[in-house]
Design a protein around this motif. Structure first.
Motif, PDB file in Angstrom:
ATOM      1  N   SER A 158      -1.370 -39.007  -7.873  1.00  0.00           N
ATOM      2  CA  SER A 158      -2.445 -39.977  -7.726  1.00  0.00           C
ATOM      3  C   SER A 158      -3.751 -39.454  -8.321  1.00  0.00           C
ATOM      4  O   SER A 158      -4.026 -38.254  -8.306  1.00  0.00           O
ATOM      5  N   LEU A 178      -1.586 -36.799  -2.187  1.00  0.00           N
ATOM      6  CA  LEU A 178      -0.894 -37.518  -3.260  1.00  0.00           C
ATOM      7  C   LEU A 178      -1.306 -37.022  -4.647  1.00  0.00           C
ATOM      8  O   LEU A 178      -0.710 -37.427  -5.641  1.00  0.00           O
ATOM      9  N   ASP A 228       2.338 -41.540  -6.205  1.00  0.00           N
ATOM     10  CA  ASP A 228       0.998 -42.095  -6.051  1.00  0.00           C
ATOM     11  C   ASP A 228       1.025 -43.331  -5.159  1.00  0.00           C
ATOM     12  O   ASP A 228       0.073 -44.105  -5.139  1.00  0.00           O
ATOM     13  N   SER A 229       2.118 -43.528  -4.442  1.00  0.00           N
ATOM     14  CA  SER A 229       2.408 -44.635  -3.514  1.00  0.00           C
ATOM     15  C   SER A 229       2.927 -45.883  -4.215  1.00  0.00           C
ATOM     16  O   SER A 229       3.467 -46.775  -3.563  1.00  0.00           O
TER      17      SER A 229
END
Length: 366
Positions: free
Chosen positions: A145, A153, A171-172
């Motif tokens: 991220s 992240l 990064d989700s």
């Protein structure tokens, strides 16, 4: 202080420690490079409060001493010199640099104000092949991220267990996992979370050796290789339990030619400049995958590919930037497998080889 060293050796040393030079610091000394000449070698250090780098090279030292000068200015000087002997002569307040017919005098900062390099005793250390680790980091570090609100992240989870090295990043919106076999001592285990950009920078250094030692303390990660030591902050916290995101089965599986898919994705996405989604319509009966994109302002694009498809027909849309990152990570591989559960479930790309790669990608709205 007085010493002589070749321009090429000096330039290489500065490129090694460059990542530790502060850029926008309010403390001028953090933008500097510390140089110590003693016992036939030069020691270079940089420190930007996040990372510390130390690198040693041999040199002809006539008078021992230490100094701190602007890293940016020194680098600009050295890279423009001819590949000849470079002589440094220092006083407490200045350094004179001469090479053939060129002479420079730089203002120096007090070496007494330089923070001592952190001497750490790692709690746990492991030695890994640097080439393999570098190729694995290249496959996952772009998935970390860019948001600073969730530092965990921004990191890559590194684990070594049962002779398997594994790297995980997310990064989700997407997840990248790669693993490979590695020779480790019986029962040896290792776990650390390292900032993705730092991990990549370390393994890209020109002083890299065949193996790299990675050690951890309570708050730091220490990389050691050759005459280079790189210390960075350890990312604290619990890495997301990514294994719960991986379904045990799939309803549709597509075997994709990597080169053909990459080319088709690039062509179709030319239209998807404002809306970064590309739709994949998978026709299991016809053995065809249709890629398409549309834009209210630009128009539409589509392309079909013949693929080996198992299971049900379905459609899914993905962010083409993220899909291209996956394709680039497996470049050089002939085929990869796309496993799907449905239009609203994540798609999983898989590639097997000396490095096994898994890339989970969240869908976008159709």
């Amino acid at each position: 202080m007085k010493f002589t060293v070749s321009q090429s050796s000096l330039m290489r040393a500065l490129s090694v420690v460059a990542k530790g030079m502060g850029t926008n610091s309010t403390l001028p000394i953090l933008s500097g490079v510390y140089i110590r000449a003693e016992g036939g070698q030069l020691e270079f250090q940089t420190n930007n409060l996040t990372i510390s780098i130390r690198h040693l090279i041999p040199a002809n030292v006539e008078e021992p001493g230490e100094t701190v000068v602007s890293g940016k200015v020194l680098t600009n000087i050295v890279k423009n010199l001819s590949d000849s002997a470079v002589t440094f002569e220092g006083t407490p307040h200045s350094v004179t640099i001469s090479c053939e017919k060129s002479t420079f005098r730089l203002n120096a900062l007090s070496a007494a104000d330089w923070s001592a390099f952190p001497e750490l005793a790692p709690d746990r250390t492991i030695e890994l092949p640097s080439d393999l680790l570098s190729r694995m980091v290249d496959k996952v570090y772009r998935v970390t991220s860019k948001e600073t609100t969730r530092p965990i992240l921004q990191g890559i989870l590194l684990t070594v267990e049962d002779n398997t090295i594994r790297l995980v990043a997310t990064d989700s919106f997407r997840l990248a996992v790669c693993d490979s076999s590695v020779e480790a001592a019986p029962g040896e285990q290792f776990r650390a979370i390292v900032a993705g950009s730092v991990f990549h920078d370390v393994l890209s250094m020109p002083s890299m050796t065949d193996t790299i030692s990675i050690g951890t303390t309570e708050s730091q990660v220490v990389f050691s290789f050759g005459t280079t030591t790189f210390v960075t902050r350890r990312i604290e916290g619990s890495f997301p339990d990514y294994k719960t995101l991986l379904p045990p089965t799939c309803s549709t599986a597509v075997t994709i030619d990597v080169a053909a898919f990459a080319a088709a994705l690039k062509r179709v996405s030319v239209i998807a400049q404002q809306n970064a989604s590309v739709r994949l319509d998978i026709d299991a009966d016809g053995g065809i995958v249709r890629l398409s994109a549309s834009s209210p302002d630009q128009g539409e694009s589509s392309e079909t590919m013949v693929c080996d498809i198992e299971g049900q027909s379905l459609a899914i849309a993905v962010n083409y930037h993220y899909a291209l990152d996956c394709v680039n990570a497996v470049s050089g591989t002939e085929t990869m497998r796309l496993e799907l559960q449905g239009s609203t479930q994540p798609g999983i790309f898989k590639s097997n080889g000396s490095i096994n790669y898994l890339y989970l990608l969240m869908p976008v709205r159709l």
